[in-house]
Design a protein around this motif. Structure first.
Motif, short mmCIF file in Angstrom:
data_model
loop_
_atom_site.label_atom_id
_atom_site.label_comp_id
_atom_site.label_asym_id
_atom_site.label_seq_id
_atom_site.Cartn_x
_atom_site.Cartn_y
_atom_site.Cartn_z
N THR A 191 0.78 -1.08 -0.03
CA THR A 191 -0.01 -0.12 0.05
C THR A 191 0.85 1.12 -0.14
OG1 THR A 191 -0.12 0.08 2.58
CG2 THR A 191 -1.70 -1.18 1.21
N ALA A 192 0.39 2.40 -0.10
CA ALA A 192 0.81 3.73 -0.15
C ALA A 192 1.42 4.05 1.00
CB ALA A 192 0.14 4.84 -0.63
N GLU A 193 0.62 3.78 2.13
CA GLU A 193 1.16 3.95 3.65
C GLU A 193 2.56 3.24 4.05
OE1 GLU A 193 -0.56 3.17 8.15
OE2 GLU A 193 -1.89 2.68 6.15
N SER A 194 2.52 1.60 3.36
CA SER A 194 3.53 1.06 3.87
C SER A 194 4.84 1.52 2.94
CB SER A 194 3.21 -0.50 3.49
OG SER A 194 2.26 -0.99 4.18
N LEU A 195 4.73 1.96 1.76
CA LEU A 195 5.68 2.37 0.94
C LEU A 195 6.45 3.64 1.50
CD1 LEU A 195 4.33 2.00 -2.65
CD2 LEU A 195 6.13 0.67 -1.59
N ALA A 196 5.51 4.49 2.12
CA ALA A 196 5.83 5.60 2.92
C ALA A 196 6.83 5.32 4.04
CB ALA A 196 4.79 6.63 3.23
N LEU A 197 6.14 4.58 4.88
CA LEU A 197 7.08 3.92 6.03
C LEU A 197 8.19 3.12 5.67
CD1 LEU A 197 6.90 3.44 9.08
CD2 LEU A 197 5.57 1.22 8.53
N MET A 198 8.28 2.55 4.45
CA MET A 198 9.43 1.95 3.97
C MET A 198 10.68 2.99 3.88
SD MET A 198 8.01 -1.03 1.72
CE MET A 198 9.33 -1.74 1.08
N ARG A 199 10.31 3.98 3.04
CA ARG A 199 10.80 5.15 2.95
C ARG A 199 11.58 5.65 4.12
NH1 ARG A 199 12.24 8.29 -1.53
NH2 ARG A 199 12.60 10.44 -1.13
N ARG A 200 10.58 5.90 5.03
CA ARG A 200 11.14 6.34 6.49
C ARG A 200 12.09 5.62 6.90
NH1 ARG A 200 6.31 8.83 9.66
NH2 ARG A 200 8.09 9.69 11.04
N ILE A 201 12.11 4.15 7.02
CA ILE A 201 12.78 3.16 7.87
C ILE A 201 14.19 3.29 6.81
CG2 ILE A 201 13.19 0.99 7.91
CD1 ILE A 201 10.17 0.29 8.47
N ASP A 202 14.15 3.16 5.40
CA ASP A 202 15.38 3.50 4.68
C ASP A 202 16.01 4.93 5.14
OD1 ASP A 202 17.23 2.60 2.76
OD2 ASP A 202 16.21 3.80 1.64
N GLU A 203 15.46 5.80 5.24
CA GLU A 203 16.26 7.04 5.60
C GLU A 203 16.90 6.88 6.79
OE1 GLU A 203 13.18 10.13 5.20
OE2 GLU A 203 13.35 10.21 3.04
N GLN A 204 16.18 6.48 7.97
CA GLN A 204 16.81 6.26 9.18
C GLN A 204 17.93 5.29 9.33
OE1 GLN A 204 16.18 8.18 11.79
NE2 GLN A 204 18.01 6.97 12.92
N PHE A 205 17.62 4.17 8.36
CA PHE A 205 18.46 3.08 8.30
C PHE A 205 19.89 3.58 7.72
CE2 PHE A 205 20.72 -0.68 6.92
CZ PHE A 205 20.65 -1.48 8.12
N LEU A 206 19.81 4.66 6.72
CA LEU A 206 21.11 5.20 6.14
C LEU A 206 21.95 5.94 7.25
CD1 LEU A 206 19.91 6.00 2.74
CD2 LEU A 206 21.42 4.25 3.30
N GLN A 207 20.93 6.53 8.20
CA GLN A 207 21.76 7.18 9.26
C GLN A 207 22.40 6.53 10.46
OE1 GLN A 207 18.89 10.30 10.64
NE2 GLN A 207 18.89 11.28 8.66
N GLY A 237 18.26 -2.26 14.86
CA GLY A 237 17.59 -3.36 14.22
C GLY A 237 16.28 -3.21 14.51
N VAL A 238 15.46 -4.53 14.40
CA VAL A 238 13.73 -3.97 14.47
C VAL A 238 13.32 -3.22 15.57
CG1 VAL A 238 11.63 -5.37 14.62
CG2 VAL A 238 13.45 -6.11 13.23
N ARG A 239 14.01 -3.73 16.90
CA ARG A 239 13.45 -2.93 18.13
C ARG A 239 13.56 -1.61 18.40
NH1 ARG A 239 15.37 -6.41 22.96
NH2 ARG A 239 16.67 -7.70 21.50
N GLN A 240 14.93 -1.09 17.82
CA GLN A 240 15.30 0.35 17.90
C GLN A 240 14.46 1.30 17.01
OE1 GLN A 240 19.59 -0.31 17.94
NE2 GLN A 240 19.61 0.83 19.71
N MET A 241 14.43 0.53 15.45
CA MET A 241 13.68 0.99 14.68
C MET A 241 12.25 1.41 14.83
SD MET A 241 14.29 2.54 11.56
CE MET A 241 15.79 1.80 10.96
N THR A 242 11.81 0.33 15.67
CA THR A 242 10.48 0.57 16.01
C THR A 242 10.21 1.53 17.12
OG1 THR A 242 10.15 -1.78 15.82
CG2 THR A 242 8.34 -0.62 17.11
#
Length: 111
Positions: free
Chosen positions: A33-49, A54-59
């Protein structure tokens, strides 16, 4: 593999010959969904920094930003994107330098 307009075999018979359920032939994957794609983008941006998140800290990070997510969803999305955190793995195969290696006293003897 399965032809809808086959002159001799119906779709049911073709699926039976291929040993696949007929529902598999008719199923069309939904995608994200568009909501999941937006969340994936936020996860990717934070993961680059912070590639050590991991999963817990990202959550925790996403919840602090006001996102309502649970760890199962974050885990699924990170796995889908192929993101694995960088952390030190246990180095259990290397023996300590000061550790004495004891001989195996039963080698060559029948018990």
């Amino acid at each position: 593999m399965v032809e809808r307009d086959h002159p001799a075999l119906s779709v049911t018979e073709q699926c039976r010959l291929l040993s696949i359920p007929r529902s598999t032939f008719y199923h069309a994957p939904g995608g994200e969904t568009a909501e999941s794609l937006a969340l994936m983008r936020r996860i990717d941006e934070q993961f680059l920094q912070t590639p050590f998140y991991g999963v817990r800290q990202m959550t925790w990070h996403l919840r602090a930003e006001g996102e309502t997510v649970n760890p199962k969803r974050v885990r699924r999305l990170m796995r889908l994107m192929g993101l694995t955190p960088i952390y030190q793995k246990p180095n259990t195969s290397v023996p300590a330098k000061a550790h004495k290696v004891w001989p195996y006293l039963l080698r060559g003897r029948t018990i």
